[in-house]
Write a protein that holds these residues in place. Structure first.
Motif, PDB file in Angstrom:
ATOM      1  N   SER A 172     -16.169   6.163  -6.452  1.00  0.00           N
ATOM      2  CA  SER A 172     -15.343   6.922  -7.396  1.00  0.00           C
ATOM      3  C   SER A 172     -13.891   6.531  -7.210  1.00  0.00           C
ATOM      4  N   SER A 173     -13.031   7.154  -7.987  1.00  0.00           N
ATOM      5  CA  SER A 173     -11.597   6.933  -7.794  1.00  0.00           C
ATOM      6  C   SER A 173     -11.176   7.515  -6.442  1.00  0.00           C
ATOM      7  N   ARG A 174     -10.022   7.040  -5.974  1.00  0.00           N
ATOM      8  CA  ARG A 174      -9.524   7.509  -4.686  1.00  0.00           C
ATOM      9  C   ARG A 174      -9.277   9.013  -4.689  1.00  0.00           C
ATOM     10  N   LEU A 175      -8.974   9.593  -5.860  1.00  0.00           N
ATOM     11  CA  LEU A 175      -8.624  11.007  -5.922  1.00  0.00           C
ATOM     12  C   LEU A 175      -9.838  11.925  -6.033  1.00  0.00           C
ATOM     13  N   VAL A 176     -11.028  11.347  -6.185  1.00  0.00           N
ATOM     14  CA  VAL A 176     -12.243  12.179  -6.206  1.00  0.00           C
ATOM     15  C   VAL A 176     -12.875  12.089  -4.815  1.00  0.00           C
ATOM     16  N   VAL A 177     -13.754  11.117  -4.589  1.00  0.00           N
ATOM     17  CA  VAL A 177     -14.301  10.928  -3.245  1.00  0.00           C
ATOM     18  C   VAL A 177     -14.243   9.457  -2.836  1.00  0.00           C
ATOM     19  N   GLY A 178     -13.365   8.673  -3.494  1.00  0.00           N
ATOM     20  CA  GLY A 178     -13.300   7.244  -3.217  1.00  0.00           C
ATOM     21  C   GLY A 178     -12.427   6.859  -2.043  1.00  0.00           C
ATOM     22  N   THR A 179     -11.800   7.839  -1.406  1.00  0.00           N
ATOM     23  CA  THR A 179     -10.995   7.568  -0.216  1.00  0.00           C
ATOM     24  C   THR A 179     -11.809   7.857   1.029  1.00  0.00           C
ATOM     25  N   THR A 180     -11.899   6.883   1.914  1.00  0.00           N
ATOM     26  CA  THR A 180     -12.581   7.070   3.193  1.00  0.00           C
ATOM     27  C   THR A 180     -11.541   7.101   4.310  1.00  0.00           C
ATOM     28  N   ARG A 181     -11.978   7.477   5.475  1.00  0.00           N
ATOM     29  CA  ARG A 181     -11.088   7.437   6.633  1.00  0.00           C
ATOM     30  C   ARG A 181     -10.600   6.018   6.885  1.00  0.00           C
ATOM     31  N   ALA A 182     -11.453   5.038   6.537  1.00  0.00           N
ATOM     32  CA  ALA A 182     -11.094   3.630   6.720  1.00  0.00           C
ATOM     33  C   ALA A 182      -9.913   3.244   5.839  1.00  0.00           C
ATOM     34  N   HIS A 183      -9.870   3.763   4.605  1.00  0.00           N
ATOM     35  CA  HIS A 183      -8.732   3.487   3.733  1.00  0.00           C
ATOM     36  C   HIS A 183      -7.432   3.982   4.373  1.00  0.00           C
ATOM     37  N   LEU A 184      -7.451   5.199   4.873  1.00  0.00           N
ATOM     38  CA  LEU A 184      -6.241   5.802   5.437  1.00  0.00           C
ATOM     39  C   LEU A 184      -5.799   5.092   6.708  1.00  0.00           C
ATOM     40  N   ASP A 185      -6.759   4.699   7.559  1.00  0.00           N
ATOM     41  CA  ASP A 185      -6.414   3.970   8.778  1.00  0.00           C
ATOM     42  C   ASP A 185      -5.784   2.617   8.451  1.00  0.00           C
ATOM     43  N   PHE A 186      -6.334   1.955   7.446  1.00  0.00           N
ATOM     44  CA  PHE A 186      -5.792   0.661   7.031  1.00  0.00           C
ATOM     45  C   PHE A 186      -4.375   0.844   6.501  1.00  0.00           C
ATOM     46  N   GLU A 187      -4.163   1.869   5.691  1.00  0.00           N
ATOM     47  CA  GLU A 187      -2.832   2.116   5.148  1.00  0.00           C
ATOM     48  C   GLU A 187      -1.822   2.423   6.250  1.00  0.00           C
ATOM     49  N   ASP A 188      -2.239   3.177   7.258  1.00  0.00           N
ATOM     50  CA  ASP A 188      -1.338   3.483   8.369  1.00  0.00           C
ATOM     51  C   ASP A 188      -0.922   2.207   9.104  1.00  0.00           C
ATOM     52  N   ASP A 189      -1.895   1.332   9.367  1.00  0.00           N
ATOM     53  CA  ASP A 189      -1.592   0.093  10.082  1.00  0.00           C
ATOM     54  C   ASP A 189      -0.762  -0.867   9.227  1.00  0.00           C
ATOM     55  N   LEU A 190      -0.998  -0.872   7.912  1.00  0.00           N
ATOM     56  CA  LEU A 190      -0.175  -1.688   7.023  1.00  0.00           C
ATOM     57  C   LEU A 190       1.283  -1.241   7.070  1.00  0.00           C
ATOM     58  N   ALA A 191       1.508   0.058   6.976  1.00  0.00           N
ATOM     59  CA  ALA A 191       2.873   0.586   7.016  1.00  0.00           C
ATOM     60  C   ALA A 191       3.552   0.234   8.335  1.00  0.00           C
ATOM     61  N   ASP A 192       2.819   0.380   9.421  1.00  0.00           N
ATOM     62  CA  ASP A 192       3.377   0.051  10.738  1.00  0.00           C
ATOM     63  C   ASP A 192       3.731  -1.431  10.816  1.00  0.00           C
ATOM     64  N   PHE A 193       2.856  -2.290  10.297  1.00  0.00           N
ATOM     65  CA  PHE A 193       3.080  -3.732  10.357  1.00  0.00           C
ATOM     66  C   PHE A 193       4.266  -4.139   9.485  1.00  0.00           C
ATOM     67  N   LEU A 194       4.379  -3.546   8.306  1.00  0.00           N
ATOM     68  CA  LEU A 194       5.430  -3.917   7.357  1.00  0.00           C
ATOM     69  C   LEU A 194       6.754  -3.203   7.622  1.00  0.00           C
ATOM     70  N   GLY A 195       6.740  -2.241   8.532  1.00  0.00           N
ATOM     71  CA  GLY A 195       7.968  -1.537   8.867  1.00  0.00           C
ATOM     72  C   GLY A 195       8.395  -0.516   7.834  1.00  0.00           C
ATOM     73  N   THR A 196       7.421   0.090   7.149  1.00  0.00           N
ATOM     74  CA  THR A 196       7.717   1.111   6.151  1.00  0.00           C
ATOM     75  C   THR A 196       7.145   2.455   6.593  1.00  0.00           C
ATOM     76  N   GLU A 197       7.556   3.508   5.912  1.00  0.00           N
ATOM     77  CA  GLU A 197       7.035   4.832   6.252  1.00  0.00           C
ATOM     78  C   GLU A 197       5.574   4.991   5.868  1.00  0.00           C
ATOM     79  N   ALA A 198       5.178   4.362   4.769  1.00  0.00           N
ATOM     80  CA  ALA A 198       3.826   4.590   4.247  1.00  0.00           C
ATOM     81  C   ALA A 198       3.377   3.393   3.430  1.00  0.00           C
ATOM     82  N   ALA A 199       2.091   3.365   3.143  1.00  0.00           N
ATOM     83  CA  ALA A 199       1.509   2.327   2.278  1.00  0.00           C
ATOM     84  C   ALA A 199       0.366   2.945   1.493  1.00  0.00           C
ATOM     85  N   LEU A 200       0.048   2.342   0.365  1.00  0.00           N
ATOM     86  CA  LEU A 200      -1.052   2.805  -0.478  1.00  0.00           C
ATOM     87  C   LEU A 200      -1.831   1.576  -0.939  1.00  0.00           C
TER      88      LEU A 200
END
Length: 387
Positions: A75-103
């Motif tokens: 489904s879309s990310r806003l229904v049930v298409g977001t997994t814990r894996a998506h959020l963990d990846f976004e956290d590591d992307l933000a850390d790597f790129l030096g930003t507060e957040a990533a999507l």
């Protein structure tokens, strides 16, 4: 015969035959090239800059993700298409790129369209340039903002357009590495122009992530601008990270705004778990081996020197052929000798600048690259570009 009868008997798509004939006559017809899994061809046409798409750890991570989450996000990310894996990846992307957040979006194309249309609309100004990727162009068109296009790299022109604006908000849009020829945009200058005018700068790092900057963090980080206010970074997981997916990185308010307003995030099925797992594993490999981009730059420079091209700013070596038919013939010459190279023709490039686009990979040996360079040089001689 009445008009209604004509409409019911004539094929309304008959015009496609004439259109197809014209495209073929101009040497611009395209057929997707199907690779074989057991092919021994050397692939210098992909954007797998670090050679991570077939890395054992990346493949294993994709397989694990399928086992845990299933084949699709469902489904879309806003229904049930977001997994814990998506959020963990976004956290590591933000850390790597030096930003507060990533999507994370399901493709880089959708990430660019979503970011631009969420940040600019009617009553706003977008300043773009002649080198921007099609996804940025389409995002500008769909935004309904007033769009001004300047010559790429012309910081003074950007300043003039921003200074003359009457709109409430302005957005400057550019690639950091131009995808066709691999040249680098003046990101520091563009950021200065945007900052001085109170505008936002959006930089597409699709061809810079894993290639330029400290540890492959991109041109924005190379310029010391990682996490700077008023700067939005987009990127992809489909090139140096060897998987698939689009990335937008910036502040936490930006991430929240995109979740609420970016239609390509709200109404699209979330990135599939296998791609998330693979891209996350590739990011870890890049983070743990910061010499990967260094080896890539060294290989790209050596290859360019061997084919008589200028020293590249990225992993892309662009060789102008001119005529589209000759460019196709040169690419076919390489393919018949076991080497895949990109063949770019209008509308991807301006008329008269059809070319071979060779993308060097970090996992190829110097001896193999030297052999390939010889074949590419032979191909250019074969079509009369060189003597």
């Amino acid at each position: 015969m009445t008009g209604s009868t004509l409409a019911s008997t004539a094929d309304p798509l008959a015009w496609l035959a004439e259109e197809s004939a014209a495209v073929r006559a101009a040497g611009l017809h395209r057929d997707p090239l199907a690779r074989q899994s057991d092919s021994a061809e050397v692939n210098l046409a992909s954007n797998d800059y670090l050679g991570l798409s077939r890395h054992p750890e990346v493949i294993a991570a994709a397989q694990r993700a399928v086992g845990v989450w299933g084949a699709g996000s469902t489904s879309s990310r806003l229904v049930v298409g977001t997994t814990r894996a998506h959020l963990d990846f976004e956290d590591d992307l933000a850390d790597f790129l030096g930003t507060e957040a990533a999507l994370v979006f399901s493709s880089g194309y959708l990430a660019n369209i979503g970011a631009i249309t969420a940040l600019a609309g009617r009553g706003d100004l977008i300043v773009s340039d002649t080198g921007t990727h099609a996804s940025l162009i389409d995002g500008c068109r769909l935004s309904r903002a007033r769009v001004v296009v300047v010559e790429r790299g012309d910081v003074d022109a950007v300043r003039r357009e921003l200074a003359a604006r009457t709109e409430r908000r302005a957005l400057v849009v550019t690639d950091s590495i131009y995808s066709i020829d691999g040249e680098c945009a003046p990101i520091a200058g563009l950021h200065g122009a945007a900052h001085d005018a109170g505008a936002t700068l959006l930089v597409d790092e699709a061809h810079a992530l894993g290639v330029r900057g400290p540890g492959g963090r991109g041109v924005v980080a190379e310029c010391g601008l990682a996490g700077a206010p008023g700067l939005v970074v987009t990127a992809v997981a489909s090139k140096s990270l060897g998987a698939q997916g689009g990335i937008v990185a910036g502040g936490t308010l930006l991430r929240s705004h995109l979740i609420d307003r970016a239609r390509t995030f709200i109404f699209d099925t979330g990135l599939n778990p296998a791609a998330v797992g693979a891209a996350h594993a590739a990011l870890r490999i890049l983070r743990d081996d910061p010499e990967l981009p260094v080896r890539l730059a060294r290989s790209a420079s050596s290859f360019a020197r061997a084919v008589g091209a200028d020293r590249p700013s990225s992993a892309v070596v662009s060789l102008i052929v001119g005529d589209p038919v000759a460019a196709v013939a040169a690419a076919a010459y390489c393919r018949d000798r076991g080497v895949l190279v990109g063949c770019f023709r209008p509308p991807s490039v301006p008329a008269g600048t059809s070319r071979l686009r060779v993308t060097v990979r970090a996992d190829l040996s110097p001896s193999l690259l030297e052999e390939v360079a010889g074949i590419v040089d032979e191909a250019l001689r074969h079509v009369g570009v060189r003597r």
